[in-house]
Design a protein around this motif. Structure first.
Motif, PDB file in Angstrom:
ATOM      1  N   ALA A 144      -4.620  -0.102  -0.200  1.00  0.00           N
ATOM      2  CA  ALA A 144      -5.079  -1.072  -1.184  1.00  0.00           C
ATOM      3  C   ALA A 144      -6.168  -1.940  -0.549  1.00  0.00           C
ATOM      4  CB  ALA A 144      -3.912  -1.942  -1.637  1.00  0.00           C
ATOM      5  N   PRO A 145      -7.074  -2.501  -1.358  1.00  0.00           N
ATOM      6  CA  PRO A 145      -8.119  -3.370  -0.802  1.00  0.00           C
ATOM      7  C   PRO A 145      -7.516  -4.454   0.094  1.00  0.00           C
ATOM      8  CG  PRO A 145      -8.543  -2.950  -3.120  1.00  0.00           C
ATOM      9  CD  PRO A 145      -7.196  -2.360  -2.816  1.00  0.00           C
ATOM     10  N   LYS A 146      -8.122  -4.669   1.246  1.00  0.00           N
ATOM     11  CA  LYS A 146      -7.552  -5.556   2.261  1.00  0.00           C
ATOM     12  C   LYS A 146      -7.334  -6.959   1.733  1.00  0.00           C
ATOM     13  CE  LYS A 146      -8.160  -6.942   7.083  1.00  0.00           C
ATOM     14  NZ  LYS A 146      -9.035  -6.813   8.283  1.00  0.00           N
ATOM     15  N   LYS A 147      -8.277  -7.468   0.950  1.00  0.00           N
ATOM     16  CA  LYS A 147      -8.176  -8.849   0.492  1.00  0.00           C
ATOM     17  C   LYS A 147      -6.993  -9.064  -0.464  1.00  0.00           C
ATOM     18  CE  LYS A 147     -12.138  -9.335  -1.568  1.00  0.00           C
ATOM     19  NZ  LYS A 147     -13.199 -10.034  -2.336  1.00  0.00           N
ATOM     20  N   LEU A 148      -6.492  -7.961  -1.039  1.00  0.00           N
ATOM     21  CA  LEU A 148      -5.384  -8.066  -1.984  1.00  0.00           C
ATOM     22  C   LEU A 148      -4.037  -7.756  -1.355  1.00  0.00           C
ATOM     23  CD1 LEU A 148      -6.970  -6.160  -5.002  1.00  0.00           C
ATOM     24  CD2 LEU A 148      -6.558  -8.610  -4.887  1.00  0.00           C
ATOM     25  N   ARG A 149      -4.052  -7.154  -0.183  1.00  0.00           N
ATOM     26  CA  ARG A 149      -2.831  -6.542   0.345  1.00  0.00           C
ATOM     27  C   ARG A 149      -1.680  -7.531   0.533  1.00  0.00           C
ATOM     28  NH1 ARG A 149      -4.900  -2.937   4.931  1.00  0.00           N
ATOM     29  NH2 ARG A 149      -6.537  -2.628   3.400  1.00  0.00           N
ATOM     30  N   ALA A 150      -1.979  -8.728   0.992  1.00  0.00           N
ATOM     31  CA  ALA A 150      -0.908  -9.698   1.256  1.00  0.00           C
ATOM     32  C   ALA A 150      -0.277 -10.211  -0.029  1.00  0.00           C
ATOM     33  CB  ALA A 150      -1.454 -10.871   2.078  1.00  0.00           C
ATOM     34  N   ASP A 151      -1.094 -10.383  -1.065  1.00  0.00           N
ATOM     35  CA  ASP A 151      -0.599 -10.949  -2.326  1.00  0.00           C
ATOM     36  C   ASP A 151      -0.061  -9.891  -3.285  1.00  0.00           C
ATOM     37  OD1 ASP A 151      -1.631 -14.002  -2.505  1.00  0.00           O
ATOM     38  OD2 ASP A 151      -3.122 -12.793  -1.461  1.00  0.00           O
ATOM     39  N   LEU A 152      -0.487  -8.662  -3.090  1.00  0.00           N
ATOM     40  CA  LEU A 152      -0.210  -7.620  -4.072  1.00  0.00           C
ATOM     41  C   LEU A 152       1.281  -7.377  -4.326  1.00  0.00           C
ATOM     42  CD1 LEU A 152      -1.564  -5.742  -6.018  1.00  0.00           C
ATOM     43  CD2 LEU A 152      -1.835  -4.059  -4.176  1.00  0.00           C
ATOM     44  N   PRO A 153       2.148  -7.297  -3.307  1.00  0.00           N
ATOM     45  CA  PRO A 153       3.566  -7.043  -3.611  1.00  0.00           C
ATOM     46  C   PRO A 153       4.169  -8.064  -4.570  1.00  0.00           C
ATOM     47  CG  PRO A 153       3.147  -6.692  -1.288  1.00  0.00           C
ATOM     48  CD  PRO A 153       1.898  -7.308  -1.856  1.00  0.00           C
ATOM     49  N   GLU A 154       3.845  -9.345  -4.373  1.00  0.00           N
ATOM     50  CA  GLU A 154       4.416 -10.356  -5.270  1.00  0.00           C
ATOM     51  C   GLU A 154       3.819 -10.266  -6.666  1.00  0.00           C
ATOM     52  OE1 GLU A 154       5.670 -15.063  -5.390  1.00  0.00           O
ATOM     53  OE2 GLU A 154       4.619 -14.252  -3.651  1.00  0.00           O
TER      54      GLU A 154
END
Length: 217
Positions: A144-154
């Motif tokens: 997934a795009p790096k900038k989204l990866r941390a927020d994406l699961p939530e």
């Protein structure tokens, strides 16, 4: 497992079986105690109310969902395929409880309810569910795009909450409308995520993420 833990598990197992067989409204603490072969007072010792038993169900469903998703997910696969696998696994484990899904929502929607998915008391179950979506995102190829990866699961978990609400009120045979919603909406989501790599659109997504973080903090 101690005798006390065995009794608690027995009460939980009996209650969840009765929820499935006769529904939430008809299941009383007295009936649960009778089926479990213990006193009503003893049943209340382990679970103060049916709300607490719904919380136990919430925990059990998350554990079953995690196990089923882990079994069906593979190391490879794009995010769309992995997300569909996770969502359908969730629908599979919830299926036996559809008949009292509306009762569950009525219980969970109260801000003070122990089974409100956003409440502090639901942290364990919520984290278990979030870990499923983290696994789906982390194992996706391409990533997934790096900038989204941390927020994406939530964000995907919030989407799953919406899918669950739709499922609760889905009266189609086997809740097939919900299955179609999953299969139709997941590709739209993943195609939208791919736009994060486009400079102009990426700025808009930055604003969306900033807003999302501000309301979740």
């Amino acid at each position: 497992m101690t005798k006390s833990e065995q009794t608690r598990q027995l009460v939980a197992d009996v209650a969840l079986r009765m929820f499935r067989e006769i529904g939430f409204a008809k299941t009383t603490m007295r009936a649960i105690a009778g089926e479990a072969g213990i006193s009503v007072g003893n049943a209340y010792y382990y679970f103060a109310s049916k709300d607490d038993l719904v919380h136990e169900l919430y925990l059990q469903v998350q554990a079953e969902h995690a196990a089923k998703a882990a079994e069906e997910l593979h190391d490879s696969g794009d995010l769309s395929a992995r997300l569909k696998t996770v969502l359908h696994a969730g629908l599979d484990v919830m299926a036996p409880y559809h008949r009292f899904g509306a009762d569950f929502v009525a219980t969970a929607i109260r801000p003070t309810s122990p089974v409100n998915p956003f409440a502090a008391g639901s942290t364990t179950a919520r984290e278990a569910s979030l870990s499923i979506f983290r696994a789906a995102v982390d194992g996706a190829k391409p990533a997934a795009p790096k900038k989204l990866r941390a927020d994406l699961p939530e964000l995907l978990w919030l989407y799953y909450m919406g899918i669950t609400l739709f499922w609760v009120y889905d009266t189609s045979e086997g809740q097939q409308r919900t299955r179609r919603l999953v299969d139709g909406s997941v590709p739209l989501i993943t195609r939208g995520l791919s736009l994060a790599r486009i400079p102009g659109v990426g700025k808009i997504l930055d604003d969306v993420l900033s807003l999302s973080r501000s309301v979740r903090s």
